[in-house]
Scaffold this motif. Structure first.
Motif, PDB file in Angstrom:
ATOM      1  N   LEU A  67       1.246   3.147   4.088  1.00 17.72           N
ATOM      2  CA  LEU A  67       1.662   3.457   2.866  1.00 17.72           C
ATOM      3  C   LEU A  67       1.023   3.724   1.940  1.00 17.72           C
ATOM      4  O   LEU A  67       0.810   4.685   1.184  1.00 17.72           O
ATOM      5  CB  LEU A  67       2.862   2.530   2.418  1.00 17.72           C
ATOM      6  CG  LEU A  67       3.810   3.098   1.261  1.00 17.72           C
ATOM      7  CD1 LEU A  67       4.546   4.095   1.864  1.00 17.72           C
ATOM      8  CD2 LEU A  67       4.551   1.927   0.623  1.00 17.72           C
ATOM      9  N   LEU A  68      -0.269   2.667   1.891  1.00 22.14           N
ATOM     10  CA  LEU A  68      -1.279   3.027   0.914  1.00 22.14           C
ATOM     11  C   LEU A  68      -2.135   4.203   1.564  1.00 22.14           C
ATOM     12  O   LEU A  68      -2.438   5.007   0.180  1.00 22.14           O
ATOM     13  CB  LEU A  68      -2.122   1.581   1.087  1.00 22.14           C
ATOM     14  CG  LEU A  68      -3.403   1.623   0.394  1.00 22.14           C
ATOM     15  CD1 LEU A  68      -3.324   1.532  -0.849  1.00 22.14           C
ATOM     16  CD2 LEU A  68      -4.436   0.582   0.902  1.00 22.14           C
ATOM     17  N   ILE A 115      -0.085   7.375   0.404  1.00 25.32           N
ATOM     18  CA  ILE A 115      -0.075   7.628  -1.131  1.00 25.32           C
ATOM     19  C   ILE A 115      -1.355   7.854  -1.747  1.00 25.32           C
ATOM     20  O   ILE A 115      -1.504   8.940  -2.449  1.00 25.32           O
ATOM     21  CB  ILE A 115       0.519   6.454  -1.717  1.00 25.32           C
ATOM     22  CG1 ILE A 115       2.093   6.231  -1.370  1.00 25.32           C
ATOM     23  CG2 ILE A 115       0.189   6.743  -3.162  1.00 25.32           C
ATOM     24  CD1 ILE A 115       2.518   4.790  -2.172  1.00 25.32           C
ATOM     25  N   ARG A 120      -6.495  11.281  -3.683  1.00 26.18           N
ATOM     26  CA  ARG A 120      -7.539  10.144  -3.843  1.00 26.18           C
ATOM     27  C   ARG A 120      -7.597   9.285  -2.385  1.00 26.18           C
ATOM     28  O   ARG A 120      -7.264   8.243  -2.248  1.00 26.18           O
ATOM     29  CB  ARG A 120      -7.126   9.392  -5.067  1.00 26.18           C
ATOM     30  CG  ARG A 120      -7.233   9.608  -6.145  1.00 26.18           C
ATOM     31  CD  ARG A 120      -7.352   8.757  -7.329  1.00 26.18           C
ATOM     32  NE  ARG A 120      -6.065   8.160  -7.425  1.00 26.18           N
ATOM     33  CZ  ARG A 120      -5.717   7.240  -8.347  1.00 26.18           C
ATOM     34  NH1 ARG A 120      -6.639   6.814  -8.998  1.00 26.18           N
ATOM     35  NH2 ARG A 120      -4.587   6.952  -8.542  1.00 26.18           N
ATOM     36  N   PHE A 169      -8.280   5.245  -1.354  1.00 20.35           N
ATOM     37  CA  PHE A 169      -7.477   4.239  -0.987  1.00 20.35           C
ATOM     38  C   PHE A 169      -7.789   3.935   0.195  1.00 20.35           C
ATOM     39  O   PHE A 169      -7.356   2.618   0.395  1.00 20.35           O
ATOM     40  CB  PHE A 169      -6.145   4.753  -1.057  1.00 20.35           C
ATOM     41  CG  PHE A 169      -5.850   4.852  -2.570  1.00 20.35           C
ATOM     42  CD1 PHE A 169      -6.525   4.831  -3.636  1.00 20.35           C
ATOM     43  CD2 PHE A 169      -4.382   4.885  -2.758  1.00 20.35           C
ATOM     44  CE1 PHE A 169      -6.083   4.982  -4.959  1.00 20.35           C
ATOM     45  CE2 PHE A 169      -3.910   4.935  -4.263  1.00 20.35           C
ATOM     46  CZ  PHE A 169      -4.872   4.992  -5.127  1.00 20.35           C
ATOM     47  N   ILE A 223      -9.227   0.246   0.733  1.00 21.29           N
ATOM     48  CA  ILE A 223      -8.429  -0.919   0.312  1.00 21.29           C
ATOM     49  C   ILE A 223      -7.553  -1.120   1.395  1.00 21.29           C
ATOM     50  O   ILE A 223      -7.224  -2.363   2.001  1.00 21.29           O
ATOM     51  CB  ILE A 223      -7.896  -0.368  -0.990  1.00 21.29           C
ATOM     52  CG1 ILE A 223      -8.660  -0.173  -2.177  1.00 21.29           C
ATOM     53  CG2 ILE A 223      -6.833  -1.549  -1.401  1.00 21.29           C
ATOM     54  CD1 ILE A 223      -8.080   0.205  -3.214  1.00 21.29           C
ATOM     55  N   LEU A 276      -9.122  -3.559   3.761  1.00 17.76           N
ATOM     56  CA  LEU A 276      -9.129  -4.965   3.167  1.00 17.76           C
ATOM     57  C   LEU A 276      -7.860  -5.356   3.616  1.00 17.76           C
ATOM     58  O   LEU A 276      -7.518  -6.755   4.217  1.00 17.76           O
ATOM     59  CB  LEU A 276      -9.316  -4.839   1.841  1.00 17.76           C
ATOM     60  CG  LEU A 276      -9.156  -6.114   1.074  1.00 17.76           C
ATOM     61  CD1 LEU A 276     -10.305  -7.075   1.417  1.00 17.76           C
ATOM     62  CD2 LEU A 276      -8.929  -6.249  -0.365  1.00 17.76           C
TER      63      LEU A 276
END
Lengths: 180, 95
Positions: free
Chosen positions: B44-45, B48, B54, B57, B60, B63
């Protein structure tokens, strides 16, 4: 919003679950969903903190604490009506408070009028840090961040001293505990 | 367009994972559901990130993947040894 519905479902599940181990796992799921909500709200740094602290560290710490206690939650001895009332009343007050907040993304709010334009326009020439949040944290409010770091460092040292003292107090073979 | 469809699909996958986590009869079902939900959150990250233009992401997301592994490892180690500070390496029966 689908994610918020899932969050609510997880919360109800956490409250109703009696097996604390499952509650820990559900807490990790809750943190990941919460981080997803933060991402949707375009707060990626907060989402990163939520995922690392909520899903990473606190799952490990909760499991370590679970090792010291029983896995099944005790049956409550009193009716939860008063805490339920307090929680619902607090929620109503908080929701009522959000009515006074400006709607999301409006530019003419005090928060966006005060110092934010200065930071947005001058952070590159002032500090030459490409990320505005980082420049605010480490340059404009550098002393503030230094104080916070000192506090966290002191707390970490204190925790380390506590753990070390406990180990010196109890020498000899480690007592075996009952599993699970 | 295809990104939006993929986001919807990931949301449905998250929903299924949550259902399994809430209903799952054993703890292992819940652990597996937690892992799947963590993976879904990563996707999902990323989606999005691409939807809003962008792609940074993705860092992240890496991570998140690391955190997911840590949580699952902690749960499984707790199950096998009953103690997170156990050094591991031998069977819990003969320790």
């Amino acid at each position: 919003m689908v994610l918020l519905t899932l969050l609510a479902a997880i919360t109800v599940g956490i409250v109703r679950m009696r097996n604390l181990f499952a509650v820990v796992v559900l807490g990790g799921i809750y943190s990941f969903l919460m981080a997803s909500v933060m991402i949707v709200l375009d707060a990626v740094d907060v989402a990163m903190t939520e995922a690392s602290v909520g899903a990473g560290i606190s799952t490990v710490l909760m499991l370590a604490a679970l090792h010291l206690t029983k896995t099944e939650e005790a049956v409550p001895t009193h009716t939860p009506l008063l805490p339920l009332f307090v929680a619902v009343a607090t929620g109503i007050v908080l929701v009522f408070g959000t009515f006074a907040l400006p709607s999301f993304g409006v530019a003419e709010t005090p928060m966006n009028m005060h110092v934010a334009p200065y930071y947005l326009q001058n952070s590159i020439p002032d500090t030459s840090v490409p990320n505005v949040v980082t420049s605010v944290l480490s340059s404009y409010r550098g002393f503030d961040t230094l104080g916070e770091t000192t506090v966290i460092f002191t707390a970490g040292i204190a925790v380390l001293m506590l753990l070390k003292g406990k180990r010196e107090l109890k020498p000899g073979p480690k007592r075996r505990r009952i599993r699970r | 367009m295809i990104l939006a469809a993929a986001t919807l699909a990931v949301l449905v996958a998250l929903l299924l994972g949550v259902i399994r986590a809430l209903r799952g009869p054993t703890v292992f079902d819940r652990v597996l559901a937690a892992n799947a939900i963590g993976t879904g959150a990563i996707m999902l990250l990323a989606l999005i990130g691409f939807l809003t233009g962008r792609p940074e992401f993705l860092d992240i997301g890496i991570l998140y993947a690391l955190l997911n592994i840590i949580g699952t490892l902690a749960v499984l180690k707790f199950f096998r040894y009953g103690d997170l500070s156990h050094p591991g390496g031998e069977e819990p029966g003969d320790a």
